[in-house]
Scaffold this motif. Structure first.
Motif, PDB file in Angstrom:
ATOM      1  N   VAL A   1       0.849  -0.720   0.044  1.00 48.76           N
ATOM      2  CA  VAL A   1      -0.178   0.086   0.054  1.00 48.76           C
ATOM      3  C   VAL A   1       1.481   1.255   0.154  1.00 48.76           C
ATOM      4  CG1 VAL A   1      -1.734   1.398   1.735  1.00 48.76           C
ATOM      5  CG2 VAL A   1      -2.051  -1.028   1.119  1.00 48.76           C
ATOM      6  N   LEU A   2       1.844   1.199   0.841  1.00 45.24           N
ATOM      7  CA  LEU A   2       2.687   2.580   0.808  1.00 45.24           C
ATOM      8  C   LEU A   2       3.547   2.501  -0.280  1.00 45.24           C
ATOM      9  CD1 LEU A   2       4.068   1.878   4.216  1.00 45.24           C
ATOM     10  CD2 LEU A   2       2.727   4.031   3.603  1.00 45.24           C
ATOM     11  N   ALA A   3       3.966   1.172  -1.133  1.00 47.92           N
ATOM     12  CA  ALA A   3       4.745   1.582  -2.532  1.00 47.92           C
ATOM     13  C   ALA A   3       3.545   1.826  -3.343  1.00 47.92           C
ATOM     14  CB  ALA A   3       5.605   0.004  -2.341  1.00 47.92           C
ATOM     15  N   ALA A   4       2.447   1.762  -3.970  1.00 44.45           N
ATOM     16  CA  ALA A   4       1.745   2.465  -4.471  1.00 44.45           C
ATOM     17  C   ALA A   4       1.716   3.613  -4.319  1.00 44.45           C
ATOM     18  CB  ALA A   4      -0.258   1.997  -3.881  1.00 44.45           C
ATOM     19  N   ALA A   5       1.437   4.175  -3.037  1.00 46.54           N
ATOM     20  CA  ALA A   5       0.686   5.748  -2.707  1.00 46.54           C
ATOM     21  C   ALA A   5       2.106   6.225  -2.841  1.00 46.54           C
ATOM     22  CB  ALA A   5       1.154   5.470  -0.760  1.00 46.54           C
ATOM     23  N   VAL A   6       3.284   5.990  -2.584  1.00 49.34           N
ATOM     24  CA  VAL A   6       4.903   6.594  -2.798  1.00 49.34           C
ATOM     25  C   VAL A   6       4.417   6.827  -4.356  1.00 49.34           C
ATOM     26  CG1 VAL A   6       6.966   7.109  -3.307  1.00 49.34           C
ATOM     27  CG2 VAL A   6       5.933   6.261  -0.695  1.00 49.34           C
ATOM     28  N   VAL A   7       4.309   5.893  -5.313  1.00 53.44           N
ATOM     29  CA  VAL A   7       4.560   5.735  -6.788  1.00 53.44           C
ATOM     30  C   VAL A   7       3.711   6.983  -7.208  1.00 53.44           C
ATOM     31  CG1 VAL A   7       3.704   4.680  -9.053  1.00 53.44           C
ATOM     32  CG2 VAL A   7       5.052   3.697  -7.266  1.00 53.44           C
ATOM     33  N   LEU A   8       2.315   6.835  -6.590  1.00 47.61           N
ATOM     34  CA  LEU A   8       1.541   8.185  -7.118  1.00 47.61           C
ATOM     35  C   LEU A   8       1.868   9.098  -6.941  1.00 47.61           C
ATOM     36  CD1 LEU A   8      -2.236   5.795  -6.599  1.00 47.61           C
ATOM     37  CD2 LEU A   8      -1.262   6.641  -8.260  1.00 47.61           C
ATOM     38  N   GLN A   9       2.402   9.682  -5.670  1.00 50.09           N
ATOM     39  CA  GLN A   9       3.063  10.335  -5.492  1.00 50.09           C
ATOM     40  C   GLN A   9       3.801  11.193  -6.077  1.00 50.09           C
ATOM     41  OE1 GLN A   9       5.305  10.405  -1.654  1.00 50.09           O
ATOM     42  NE2 GLN A   9       4.659  12.359  -1.246  1.00 50.09           N
ATOM     43  N   SER A  10       4.466  10.418  -6.320  1.00 55.33           N
ATOM     44  CA  SER A  10       5.628  10.676  -7.809  1.00 55.33           C
ATOM     45  C   SER A  10       5.011  10.921  -8.888  1.00 55.33           C
ATOM     46  CB  SER A  10       6.377   9.396  -7.287  1.00 55.33           C
ATOM     47  OG  SER A  10       7.575  10.033  -8.387  1.00 55.33           O
TER      48      SER A  10
ATOM     49  N   VAL B   1      -1.469  11.664   1.726  1.00 58.53           N
ATOM     50  CA  VAL B   1      -2.993  11.504   3.084  1.00 58.53           C
ATOM     51  C   VAL B   1      -3.998  11.388   2.281  1.00 58.53           C
ATOM     52  CG1 VAL B   1      -3.051  11.446   5.011  1.00 58.53           C
ATOM     53  CG2 VAL B   1      -1.055  10.737   4.185  1.00 58.53           C
ATOM     54  N   LEU B   2      -4.365  12.772   1.814  1.00 55.66           N
ATOM     55  CA  LEU B   2      -5.469  13.617   1.801  1.00 55.66           C
ATOM     56  C   LEU B   2      -5.983  12.754   0.575  1.00 55.66           C
ATOM     57  CD1 LEU B   2      -4.775  17.567   2.160  1.00 55.66           C
ATOM     58  CD2 LEU B   2      -5.901  15.411   3.977  1.00 55.66           C
ATOM     59  N   GLU B   3      -5.136  12.631  -0.876  1.00 62.03           N
ATOM     60  CA  GLU B   3      -5.422  12.076  -2.239  1.00 62.03           C
ATOM     61  C   GLU B   3      -6.031  11.134  -0.804  1.00 62.03           C
ATOM     62  OE1 GLU B   3      -6.420  13.156  -5.249  1.00 62.03           O
ATOM     63  OE2 GLU B   3      -6.184  15.147  -4.637  1.00 62.03           O
ATOM     64  N   LEU B   4      -6.008   9.871  -0.088  1.00 64.51           N
ATOM     65  CA  LEU B   4      -5.945   8.083   0.345  1.00 64.51           C
ATOM     66  C   LEU B   4      -7.043   8.593   0.460  1.00 64.51           C
ATOM     67  CD1 LEU B   4      -2.649   6.943   0.885  1.00 64.51           C
ATOM     68  CD2 LEU B   4      -4.084   6.089  -0.637  1.00 64.51           C
ATOM     69  N   ARG B   5      -7.622   9.219   1.662  1.00 66.28           N
ATOM     70  CA  ARG B   5      -9.169  10.070   2.245  1.00 66.28           C
ATOM     71  C   ARG B   5      -9.812  10.650   1.587  1.00 66.28           C
ATOM     72  NH1 ARG B   5      -5.771  13.494   7.231  1.00 66.28           N
ATOM     73  NH2 ARG B   5      -4.940  11.217   7.613  1.00 66.28           N
ATOM     74  N   GLY B   6     -10.071  10.658   0.413  1.00 64.75           N
ATOM     75  CA  GLY B   6     -10.709  11.303  -0.453  1.00 64.75           C
ATOM     76  C   GLY B   6     -11.765  11.046  -1.392  1.00 64.75           C
TER      77      GLY B   6
ATOM     78  N   ALA C   1      -6.609   2.413  -6.445  1.00 71.95           N
ATOM     79  CA  ALA C   1      -4.617   2.222  -7.039  1.00 71.95           C
ATOM     80  C   ALA C   1      -3.966   1.699  -5.702  1.00 71.95           C
ATOM     81  CB  ALA C   1      -4.467   3.248  -7.230  1.00 71.95           C
ATOM     82  N   CYS C   2      -4.323   2.029  -4.755  1.00 71.80           N
ATOM     83  CA  CYS C   2      -3.853   1.641  -3.432  1.00 71.80           C
ATOM     84  C   CYS C   2      -4.260   0.097  -2.709  1.00 71.80           C
ATOM     85  CB  CYS C   2      -3.254   2.152  -2.135  1.00 71.80           C
ATOM     86  SG  CYS C   2      -2.981   4.676  -2.992  1.00 71.80           S
ATOM     87  N   GLY C   3      -5.240  -0.525  -2.823  1.00 71.25           N
ATOM     88  CA  GLY C   3      -5.843  -2.323  -2.901  1.00 71.25           C
ATOM     89  C   GLY C   3      -6.086  -1.788  -1.442  1.00 71.25           C
TER      90      GLY C   3
ATOM     91  N   ASP D   1      -9.325  -1.116   0.706  1.00 67.02           N
ATOM     92  CA  ASP D   1     -11.513  -1.246   0.872  1.00 67.02           C
ATOM     93  C   ASP D   1     -11.336   0.233   1.026  1.00 67.02           C
ATOM     94  OD1 ASP D   1     -11.614  -0.837   3.905  1.00 67.02           O
ATOM     95  OD2 ASP D   1     -10.757  -2.438   4.618  1.00 67.02           O
ATOM     96  N   LEU D   2     -12.952   0.819   0.726  1.00 66.72           N
ATOM     97  CA  LEU D   2     -13.383   2.014   1.581  1.00 66.72           C
ATOM     98  C   LEU D   2     -14.106   1.932   2.719  1.00 66.72           C
ATOM     99  CD1 LEU D   2     -16.806   1.698  -1.751  1.00 66.72           C
ATOM    100  CD2 LEU D   2     -14.216   2.857  -1.636  1.00 66.72           C
ATOM    101  N   LEU D   3     -13.317   1.052   3.442  1.00 65.78           N
ATOM    102  CA  LEU D   3     -13.599   1.995   5.280  1.00 65.78           C
ATOM    103  C   LEU D   3     -12.219   1.970   5.815  1.00 65.78           C
ATOM    104  CD1 LEU D   3     -16.284  -0.369   5.908  1.00 65.78           C
ATOM    105  CD2 LEU D   3     -16.296   2.613   5.203  1.00 65.78           C
ATOM    106  N   HIS D   4     -11.445   2.113   4.733  1.00 69.05           N
ATOM    107  CA  HIS D   4      -9.214   2.156   5.578  1.00 69.05           C
ATOM    108  C   HIS D   4      -9.724   3.068   6.456  1.00 69.05           C
ATOM    109  CE1 HIS D   4      -8.704   4.928   2.160  1.00 69.05           C
ATOM    110  NE2 HIS D   4      -7.773   5.250   3.437  1.00 69.05           N
TER     111      HIS D   4
END
Length: 106
Positions: A5-14, A24-29, A36-38, A40-43
């Motif tokens: 999940v962190l790897a996917a977030a870092v790639v998207l961030q880049s 993190v705001l993008e992952l929340r909203g 894309a980070c795999g 669930d909706l209630l993470h």
């Protein structure tokens, strides 16, 4: 938080040139980022400093570019980004009506 999940977030961030906080705001909203980070909706969200910690761990590992090299392999094999290279993803403006209205016949 699982490393994939962190790897996917870092790639998207880049790809989008975001700060840790913005990522993190993008992952929340944004449901697309969640998918894309795999997640669930209630993470549950994580602290932005976790991305810094993850990048530092990657930097000191034997393969620091691992998340990016694996993504490049998938993109090359599937052609999923064909025609989109260099075109940044843009989010609709908050003033944009969603879903867009069909053009009125004239």
């Amino acid at each position: 938080m699982p490393p994939q999940v962190l790897a996917a977030a870092v790639v998207l961030q880049s790809l989008h040139g975001l700060s840790d906080f913005e990522t993190v705001l993008e992952l929340r909203g944004d449901v697309r980022w969640v998918a894309a980070c795999g997640l669930d909706l209630l993470h549950t969200a994580f602290d932005p400093s976790l991305l810094t910690y993850f990048r530092r761990r990657l930097q000191h590992s034997t393969a620091p570019d691992r998340p990016f090299s694996k993504d490049k392999e998938v993109v090359a094999a599937t052609g999923v980004l064909r025609g989109n290279i260099g075109e940044p993803w843009t989010r609709p403006s908050p003033r944009t009506r969603w879903p867009p209205r069909a053009p009125s016949p004239s």
